[in-house]
Design a protein around this motif. Structure first.
Motif, mmCIF file in Angstrom:
data_model
loop_
_atom_site.group_PDB
_atom_site.id
_atom_site.type_symbol
_atom_site.label_atom_id
_atom_site.label_comp_id
_atom_site.label_asym_id
_atom_site.label_seq_id
_atom_site.Cartn_x
_atom_site.Cartn_y
_atom_site.Cartn_z
ATOM 1 N N SER A 51 -7.528 -3.030 -1.743
ATOM 2 C CA SER A 51 -8.060 -1.957 -0.913
ATOM 3 C C SER A 51 -7.785 -2.295 0.662
ATOM 4 C CB SER A 51 -9.631 -1.933 -0.985
ATOM 5 O OG SER A 51 -10.261 -2.845 -0.834
ATOM 6 N N GLN A 54 -9.260 1.174 6.738
ATOM 7 C CA GLN A 54 -8.581 1.641 7.589
ATOM 8 C C GLN A 54 -9.514 1.511 9.063
ATOM 9 O OE1 GLN A 54 -5.799 2.142 5.966
ATOM 10 N NE2 GLN A 54 -5.554 4.445 6.571
ATOM 11 N N LYS A 57 -12.250 4.097 10.857
ATOM 12 C CA LYS A 57 -12.920 5.045 10.091
ATOM 13 C C LYS A 57 -13.726 4.616 9.318
ATOM 14 C CE LYS A 57 -8.214 7.922 9.717
ATOM 15 N NZ LYS A 57 -7.173 7.782 8.838
ATOM 16 N N ASN A 60 -13.826 5.261 4.468
ATOM 17 C CA ASN A 60 -12.446 5.755 3.959
ATOM 18 C C ASN A 60 -11.478 4.610 3.677
ATOM 19 O OD1 ASN A 60 -10.419 7.377 2.953
ATOM 20 N ND2 ASN A 60 -10.185 8.578 4.993
ATOM 21 N N LYS A 62 -8.175 2.928 1.782
ATOM 22 C CA LYS A 62 -6.896 3.265 1.245
ATOM 23 C C LYS A 62 -6.726 2.188 0.273
ATOM 24 C CE LYS A 62 -2.667 3.414 2.702
ATOM 25 N NZ LYS A 62 -1.779 3.276 4.317
ATOM 26 N N LYS A 63 -6.043 2.731 -0.705
ATOM 27 C CA LYS A 63 -5.620 1.644 -1.772
ATOM 28 C C LYS A 63 -4.065 1.610 -1.872
ATOM 29 C CE LYS A 63 -9.790 1.970 -4.559
ATOM 30 N NZ LYS A 63 -10.563 2.313 -5.753
ATOM 31 N N GLU A 64 -3.740 0.293 -2.095
ATOM 32 C CA GLU A 64 -2.194 0.045 -2.098
ATOM 33 C C GLU A 64 -1.874 -0.666 -3.483
ATOM 34 O OE1 GLU A 64 -0.858 -1.372 1.605
ATOM 35 O OE2 GLU A 64 -1.164 0.367 2.605
ATOM 36 N N THR A 141 -5.137 3.788 -8.603
ATOM 37 C CA THR A 141 -4.989 4.410 -7.191
ATOM 38 C C THR A 141 -4.798 5.846 -7.178
ATOM 39 O OG1 THR A 141 -2.497 4.256 -7.446
ATOM 40 C CG2 THR A 141 -3.551 2.448 -6.390
ATOM 41 N N LYS A 142 -4.465 6.531 -8.179
ATOM 42 C CA LYS A 142 -4.566 7.953 -8.031
ATOM 43 C C LYS A 142 -5.992 8.501 -8.128
ATOM 44 C CE LYS A 142 0.100 8.401 -9.595
ATOM 45 N NZ LYS A 142 1.001 7.961 -10.674
ATOM 46 N N ILE A 144 -8.965 8.093 -7.005
ATOM 47 C CA ILE A 144 -9.793 7.441 -5.973
ATOM 48 C C ILE A 144 -11.130 8.093 -6.282
ATOM 49 C CG2 ILE A 144 -10.262 7.658 -3.684
ATOM 50 C CD1 ILE A 144 -7.821 6.254 -3.664
ATOM 51 N N THR A 146 -14.797 6.566 -4.635
ATOM 52 C CA THR A 146 -15.518 5.692 -3.701
ATOM 53 C C THR A 146 -17.083 5.718 -3.943
ATOM 54 O OG1 THR A 146 -15.175 7.006 -1.913
ATOM 55 C CG2 THR A 146 -13.850 5.187 -1.884
#
Lengths: 360, 366
Positions: A51, A54, A57, A60, A62-64, A141-142, A144, A146
């Motif tokens: 994770s 960002q 923010k 929020n 982002k996952k990579e 990752t698709k 998402i 949280t």
């Protein structure tokens, strides 16, 4: 004197910082789930979801995904660092996946680092993927969601009904122990979703390519532990079925003459309530006794089949060997292991329907 | 020769209860399970009880030793009374060395825990210096301060003992059966290995003059040891139930690994909190060890205690730096364990019997 002491103490504090590696949240990548696949040639491919906070923010993340191929787990981590802007840190790992080909070869070599590394917790889950772990990790990752990690919560909620406890500690417990074999959830990617396919069965650390289907997970749990949730469908006739919901289930093993010719009796008591009945007469209350008898017959047969299947494959996921050891003085393990595949194991099932819901 | 300290430096008999676990529970509890489980398997908890009861008997012996002769209210006086000045002082010096090496083991093992579990790259010299500066300030505060610190240390870490609740959720109490499946010999060997964890009660022989109404303190000393025993017993039983025997035999720090299981919404890795808090349990240990060594030195050589503290602390600092790898530390721990065993199981009974004989012979003389 006091000033001198204070100076010494302060000096120590400032100097100590030199030895400690700082880990600032913005300057590390937190690995959340990781998958390992066999890529032949004794190499594994590690795929990790990190994770990425960002900056600026709120809420929020982002996952990579990063990938690497190497011989062992920590080297794969090192390889991943070749692509990442910050070091990947494993302190918050929640699930580790292994592809089924890798699992068939034995998992111990790839679990060891998680057992050894003090930074890794004990409440992370291990799971086997039907197919490639890489696909599942990329799917995560698709989806998402949280906060938290989708697969982690998926496994967590199913442990209450259809899966045995599958965290790292339980796996290590079963792997070290004699007379126990571990079980892990078997996951798959189907129609763009991650789902649990069943319970993967192991002989020590090797996946034997057999699994208990998801819906029978309830039966496995009934055999394995005392628990309070879950439901099971009983096929009534060709088109009608009845569904019972578990209120409280108790299991008790009884082993006699473990050192001579062992006999095992497994007593299962289920207190259940009626969830759903199909094809009944509206004007009459349901016949509880009839349903109980039928349920006992159908479930009992299934449980017998399951135990026989364990014996045929010479695996012991419900830890009968371990139980026998704790009840027998001077336990002869060799004898037990020799006898296990063909010893008589009776399952006595007692289902009591304590309620039928809010109608009769 | 000063035997009776000023009343302002004395403690109530009741506080002996805290001094016992204050010195006994230290770094040993973080990983003692592995050592005794290797010998006695799932019956290891029996060894914990047996060795605890044996220690009770030894405390009774210590109290007998202390009260019998004229003015023999501490070990130094007993030695000089029984063996004369020169041989007696040789024994005293051996005890000084013993207290110093105990302190070295404790501090080095604790720093190793920090190195392995938290900061592999930490500067050992600096950490040692910080802890030793703290030890200096406490020890020079006097015995009353140390007693208070033992009490506070116990209170601060008390919540950590409750963490046993978390592994209990996954415990298999069936692992404890069948009871007494190991031979008497195996259980006794485990008892022997358990001694290092009870080492520390013999400090009584040094701080006895500091107790007000000494005769009443025996009760509290015995209760203190029983308290220590119950803490060890609970840890042993829970780790037998939580880990599989084979798994336990490979775990260096079983109790610490319990803290990994702790799952609180606001702390991901509880062991960081636990290890940090544990300093409050380890510090009184080291302080009491250093205090006992320096006090004995003062009594033997008649020098100022503060100077001796500085000397002892520098010895600890150097030896702490020399012990570097896990194997070296493990070796040193085993060595200290052996010496501790020797002191407790052989030396105390020996001196007890020797004293009885000497006094019997003396009383026959006109």
């Amino acid at each position: 004197m006091k000033v001198k002491m204070l100076l010494i103490a302060l000096g120590c504090f400032f100097l100590t910082a030199c030895g400690v590696e700082k880990q600032i949240l913005e300057d590390i990548l937190i690995a959340e789930i990781v998958g390992y696949d066999d890529v032949g040639d004794n190499k594994i491919k590690g795929t990790v979801v990190v994770s990425v906070p960002q900056p600026g923010k709120e809420g929020n993340i982002k996952k990579e995904v990063y990938e690497a191929v190497s011989h062992d787990v920590k080297a794969a981590r090192q390889q991943e660092n070749a692509e990442t802007p910050f070091p990947v840190v494993g302190g918050r790992l929640t699930v580790i996946f292994y592809g089924d080909i890798l699992a068939r070869k034995g998992l111990n070599d790839y679990v060891d680092t998680y057992r050894r590394d003090p930074i890794v917790g004990r409440d992370l889950y291990l799971a086997i993927v039907h197919g490639k772990a890489e696909d599942l990790v990329k799917m995560e990752t698709k989806l998402i969601k949280t906060p938290g990690v989708q697969v982690n919560e998926l496994i967590k909620q199913n442990i209450r009904t259809n899966l045995p406890q599958v965290d790292l500690h339980t796996y290590l417990y079963a792997c070290h122990g004699k007379g126990i074999d571990p079980t892990l959830p078997l996951m798959e990617v189907a129609d763009g979703r991650i789902r649990i396919k069943g319970i993967a069965l192991f002989k020590k650390d090797k996946y034997i390519d057999k699994y208990i289907p998801y819906e029978d997970g309830f039966l496995y749990k009934v055999l394995n532990e005392n628990f309070k949730l879950g439901s099971y469908e009983i096929k009534w006739s060709d088109k009608n079925s009845t569904d019972i919901s578990n209120i409280k289930s108790r299991v008790h093993y009884d082993i006699t003459s473990a050192n001579q010719d062992p006999k095992v009796r497994i007593d299962v008591k289920i207190k259940a309530s009626l969830l759903e009945v199909q094809g009944y007469d509206l004007s009459k209350p349901v016949d509880v006794n009839k349903i109980e008898a039928k349920a006992e017959r159908i479930l009992g047969k299934k449980l017998d089949e399951m135990v026989t299947m364990f014996q045929e494959n010479n695996i012991d996921p419900i830890a009968l060997g371990d139980f026998a050891k704790s009840k027998t003085r001077n336990f002869n393990r060799k004898h037990w292991e020799k006898e296990y595949p063909h010893m008589p194991i009776d399952v006595n099932l007692d289902i009591e329907l304590v309620q039928t819901g809010i109608v009769e | 020769m000063e035997v009776k300290p000023n009343e302002t430096k004395q403690i109530s008999a009741f506080f002996v209860f805290f001094l016992m676990p204050g010195m006994q529970i230290g770094v040993g509890i973080l990983g003692f399970e592995q050592v005794i489980a290797k010998e006695a398997g799932h019956d290891a908890w029996i060894s914990v009880i047996i060795s605890g009861l044996i220690i009770n008997a030894f405390i009774w012996m210590c109290y007998k030793l202390l009260g019998r002769g004229p003015n023999t209210f501490d070990l130094v006086a007993i030695h000089q009374d029984l063996f004369g000045k020169w041989i007696g002082n040789t024994f005293n010096i051996l005890f000084i060395l013993y207290f110093i090496i105990i302190s070295i083991t404790i501090i080095r093992t604790y720093i190793e825990v920090i190195q392995v579990w938290m900061f592999p790259g930490i500067n050992v010299l600096m950490l040692l210096t910080i802890i030793l500066v703290l030890v200096y300030s406490f020890v020079t505060g006097g015995f009353r301060v140390l007693t208070g610190f033992s009490l506070i240390g116990l209170v601060i870490v008390a919540p950590l003992f409750l963490l046993i609740f978390f592994p209990l959720k996954h415990a298999h109490f069936g692992n404890l059966g069948p009871v007494l499946d190991h031979s008497f010999l195996e259980i006794m060997v485990a008892c022997k290995k358990m001694t290092l964890n009870y080492v520390g009660f013999e400090l009584l022989l040094i701080y006895y003059p500091f107790i007000k109404k000494r005769e009443l303190s025996q009760k509290w000393a015995q209760f203190g040891v029983l308290f220590t025993m119950s803490i060890y017993l609970v840890s042993m039983i829970v780790s037998t139930a939580y880990y599989h025997q084979e798994q336990l035999k490979g775990l260096i720090w079983a109790t610490l690994t319990f803290w990994k299981v702790v799952d609180l919404p606001f702390v991901e890795r509880f062991e960081y909190v636990g290890i940090t808090l544990w300093l409050f349990k380890v510090l009184p240990n080291i302080c009491l060890g250093v205090w006992a060594a320096s006090r004995t030195m003062k009594r033997v050589f008649g020098v100022k205690q503060k100077k001796m503290v500085v000397f002892i602390l520098s010895v600890i600092l150097v030896s702490g730096l020399l012990l570097d790898t896990h194997n070296e530390i493990y070796w040193f721990n085993t060595l200290v364990s052996r010496i501790g065993f020797f002191i407790i199981f052989l030396y105390i009974p020996f001196i007890f019997i020797w004293q009885s004989i000497v006094y019997k012979v003396r009383s026959h003389k006109p």
